[in-house]
Design an enzyme around this catalytic site. Structure first.
Site, PDB file in Angstrom:
ATOM      1  N   GLU A 294      52.020 -61.707  -9.042  1.00  0.00           N
ATOM      2  CA  GLU A 294      52.313 -63.080  -9.469  1.00  0.00           C
ATOM      3  C   GLU A 294      52.626 -64.037  -8.325  1.00  0.00           C
ATOM      4  O   GLU A 294      53.542 -64.862  -8.436  1.00  0.00           O
ATOM      5  CB  GLU A 294      53.489 -63.034 -10.443  1.00  0.00           C
ATOM      6  CG  GLU A 294      54.832 -62.556  -9.849  1.00  0.00           C
ATOM      7  CD  GLU A 294      55.088 -61.058  -9.915  1.00  0.00           C
ATOM      8  OE1 GLU A 294      54.100 -60.287  -9.975  1.00  0.00           O
ATOM      9  OE2 GLU A 294      56.262 -60.658  -9.887  1.00  0.00           O
ATOM     10  N   GLU A 319      50.702 -62.352 -15.446  1.00  0.00           N
ATOM     11  CA  GLU A 319      51.026 -62.929 -14.127  1.00  0.00           C
ATOM     12  C   GLU A 319      51.430 -64.396 -14.257  1.00  0.00           C
ATOM     13  O   GLU A 319      52.334 -64.862 -13.565  1.00  0.00           O
ATOM     14  CB  GLU A 319      49.853 -62.762 -13.153  1.00  0.00           C
ATOM     15  CG  GLU A 319      49.372 -61.322 -12.953  1.00  0.00           C
ATOM     16  CD  GLU A 319      50.471 -60.307 -12.717  1.00  0.00           C
ATOM     17  OE1 GLU A 319      51.535 -60.674 -12.188  1.00  0.00           O
ATOM     18  OE2 GLU A 319      50.283 -59.124 -13.087  1.00  0.00           O
ATOM     19  N   GLU A 341      60.323 -58.000 -15.038  1.00  0.00           N
ATOM     20  CA  GLU A 341      59.147 -57.466 -15.744  1.00  0.00           C
ATOM     21  C   GLU A 341      59.303 -57.401 -17.267  1.00  0.00           C
ATOM     22  O   GLU A 341      58.340 -57.643 -17.989  1.00  0.00           O
ATOM     23  CB  GLU A 341      58.763 -56.093 -15.183  1.00  0.00           C
ATOM     24  CG  GLU A 341      58.318 -56.130 -13.725  1.00  0.00           C
ATOM     25  CD  GLU A 341      57.087 -56.998 -13.448  1.00  0.00           C
ATOM     26  OE1 GLU A 341      56.341 -57.312 -14.388  1.00  0.00           O
ATOM     27  OE2 GLU A 341      56.889 -57.378 -12.283  1.00  0.00           O
ATOM     28  N   ASP A 396      60.324 -49.025  -5.100  1.00  0.00           N
ATOM     29  CA  ASP A 396      59.117 -48.571  -5.773  1.00  0.00           C
ATOM     30  C   ASP A 396      59.406 -47.474  -6.803  1.00  0.00           C
ATOM     31  O   ASP A 396      58.735 -47.390  -7.829  1.00  0.00           O
ATOM     32  CB  ASP A 396      58.178 -48.009  -4.703  1.00  0.00           C
ATOM     33  CG  ASP A 396      56.757 -48.442  -4.963  1.00  0.00           C
ATOM     34  OD1 ASP A 396      56.579 -49.594  -5.379  1.00  0.00           O
ATOM     35  OD2 ASP A 396      55.851 -47.615  -4.771  1.00  0.00           O
TER      36      ASP A 396
END
Ligand code: BES
Ligand code: ZN
Length: 623
Positions: A294, A319, A341, A396
């Site tokens: 995004e 996005e 998210e 991550d």
């Protein structure tokens, strides 16, 4: 916003305490709130001395695979004598204060995940710090592609990926999502190439000389600074949107993205004005490790969504939705990733519902629920809460379907309980109150319970701090999938004869539900894999989602007819979401040798994000 911290902290817990207890609780809570603000993934001291604006001047050298030049930080010093930047694998040439003299600096800490922290001596009155540096060819953010690795095959290409903590590998900066900055940039490229950034392009006259200027006037977190360089064409899609792609891809992209203007309008009606002026998409070469990223004003996208029938464009809705959740209102730390998210998936589905109807968005929600159940089965329980605890780990590791789908179902649960109208008003106000700001999970809870008091009765803390899916999770009604489930009770070549089961009318999502719900044992025994391939040609499908889902099931079933196509797919595509299940399926099918043979060949095509995950998965030692 931070000044309200102690007030917020006291609201957070005080109800129903005695005075003495209240005092003790309130300082505990202040601690909790303060602790939540600490970004364990950045060594920078931005709360003491803050980089407010950065000016970049970089030359892209495709021969040596290095970016070289300088960055100037305009700083606000609250009394520090050193400013600490995050870096990874950068070579520093010199550091200058206020365009005058050189200053002393040293790398003070080294960490495999976080990189090297750079401490630079400054004075109380220092206004700017200029770092002359170059990146290494292994910079984790940057992928340098040779012409063969692009769609057009004639020119080299470069793109960066900043989220979560990779920007520090191409710019020395305070790499925390909690520090928002503005930026301007001069990018020098070979003359025949175009540069684009997550910023406004200015002064097009120098384009032909290979000098490109940019400015980002709204404050953004460092993970959203992004650059791509290649042989690019641009086509407008409407008043404030357009698409960049390699010349041989541009027409297909224009066709695929016809609905973007409508998506922007729908999102604005729901959540308030689009505050980034322009919304463009760049379709990158296939090694891009994500579906989409995004980057403000310029979403980066994988070419694997160009299906030819606009069936995978909910990714663009996703996005675009980040223009509110994530880019305007940003997670304070990576432990709060679900705030980015989960909200974005919720908004994505509201946009797709407006555009294509509830039946369509419910298909997406049900596929999402399947992903969520799968993740809950696979992950250790303590990694299935919304709020994460990533100390000592890479951000991550926390970027699983939990943030996306559990986050989505949590917000949908709130919507269903307080009513859509009230929830829409709440979200609109939320983005207004927190625009260009950051938020921790704890601050969100305080805000939620203040604005929507009935949320106190809705297991909010269980959703956020406990593992698994709470009992009050909403039920998805995906009517379109009923026929798919019926079809699965027949053989693949015959179900089309049944009343109402016309496969020629099915869309991507119906096929995905079909493939995901194949009973592998039954299909193996009945020889249905071959039969389905003859009827529907899944193995050679040009739709990446359908192909990847089919390959996974086929590998599991030992249907080796797919292997040559799997090999081609894994060499061409670098999108981690596809690579992980396919390599995993090969390992589980005892095909490690085959997997490694493919990986040897494919690895040079992958971005660091993907090689990092696959190296671990395959036990691959890079020599
Ligand atoms: N911001 C993410 C991509 C990301 C996540 C980058 C974590 C780095 C770390 C992006 O918005 C995203 O979620 N992309 C998804 C697509 C989406 C439709 C779920 C993807 O890439 O698959
Ligand atoms: Zn996202």
């Amino acid at each position: 916003m931070r000044t309200t911290l102690s007030v917020l902290a006291s609201i957070f817990i005080l109800a129903g305490c005695t005075n003495a207890k209240k005092k003790e609780q309130s300082s505990n809570n202040e601690e909790i709130m303060k602790d939540a603000l600490k970004d364990i993934h950045s060594a920078s001291n931005y709360q003491l001395v803050q980089s407010m604006h950065i000016t970049l001047d970089l030359t892209a050298d495709f021969e040596t695979k290095k970016l070289k030049g300088f960055v100037t930080h305009t700083i606000k010093n609250n009394g520090a004598d050193q400013i600490i930047f995050d870096t990874k694998d950068l070579t520093i040439e010199k550091i200058v204060l206020d365009d005058k003299g050189e200053t002393k600096y040293e790398f003070v800490k080294e960490d495999e995940i976080l990189g090297q922290s750079l401490a630079v001596d400054i004075k109380k009155e220092t206004k700017s710090v200029t770092i002359y540096y170059e990146t290494s060819p292994e910079s984790e953010a940057v992928q340098w592609l040779n012409p063969q690795q692009t769609a057009y095959k004639k020119f080299p290409f470069l793109f960066t990926q900043g989220e979560a903590i990779l920007t520090r590998s191409w710019i020395p900066l305070q790499d925390s999502p909690g520090n928002k900055i503005t930026y301007s940039a001069t990018i020098r490229t070979p003359e025949e190439l175009t540069a684009v950034m997550s910023a406004k392009k200015i002064d097009m006259a120098t384009e032909e000389l290979g000098v490109h200027y940019f400015t980002m006037e709204q404050p953004i977190p460092s993970y959203l600074i992004a650059l791509a360089i290649g042989k690019l064409e641009y086509q407008s899609l409407g008043d404030r949107s357009g698409v960049y792609a390699e010349p041989n891809m541009i027409d297909a992209c224009v066709y695929e993205f016809q609905d973007i203007e409508r998506m922007i309008s729908v999102a604005e009606d729901l959540y308030g004005e689009y505050l980034w002026e322009q919304y463009d998409v760049i379709v990158l070469p296939p090694s891009f490790p994500f579906g989409g990223m995004e980057n403000p004003r310029l979403t980066f996208a994988t070419p694997t969504i160009i299906a030819g029938d606009r069936s995978l464009t909910s990714l663009i809705a996703h996005e675009l939705a980040h223009s509110w959740s994530g880019n305007l209102t940003t997670n304070a730390t990576w432990n709060d990733f679900w705030l980015n998210e989960g909200f974005t998936v919720y908004i994505e589905r509201r946009i797709t519902e407006e555009l294509y109807g509830r039946d369509y968005s419910e298909m997406l929600a049900l596929l999402g629920h399947q992903d969520l159940e799968h993740s809950i089965d696979e992950l250790p329980a303590d990694e299935t809460s919304l709020k994460l605890s990533l100390k000592g780990r890479s951000p991550d590791d926390g970027m699983t379907d939990i943030a996306y789908e559990k986050g989505y179902f949590f917000l949908r649960m709130l919507e269903e309980n307080v009513g859509r109208e009230r929830f829409d008003d709440f979200l609109k106000q939320y983005f207004k109150d927190f625009k260009f700001k950051n938020l921790t999970t704890e601050e969100f809870i305080v805000y939620l319970e203040k604005e929507l008091p009935e949320a106190k009765e809705l297991n909010v803390k269980e959703w956020i701090y406990e593992p698994g899916i709470p009992d009050n999770s909403p039920k998805v009604v995906a009517t379109n999938f009923e026929k798919v489930e019926k079809a699965l009770t027949y053989s693949p070549s015959t179900f089309g004869n049944e009343e109402g089961l016309n496969p020629e009318k099915w869309t991507t999502h119906e096929w995905l539900h079909y493939i995901r719900n194949i009973d592998v044992e039954e299909w193996k025994n009945e020889g249905y894999f071959k039969e389905a391939d003859a009827a529907f040609h899944f193995t050679t499908s040009k739709n990446s989602e359908i192909a990847a889902a089919w390959y996974e099931k086929s590998i599991e079933a030992g249907y080796k007819e797919v292997y040559p196509e799997v090999e081609k797919f894994l060499i061409r595509v670098g999108r981690r979401k596809f690579l992980t299940p396919l390599y995993k399926a090969l390992l589980e099918a005892d095909e490690k040798e085959f997997a490694l043979k493919i990986y040897e060949q494919a690895r040079p095509n992958y971005h660091f994000v993907s090689t990092n995950t696959m190296d671990n998965l395959l036990g691959y030692q890079n020599s």
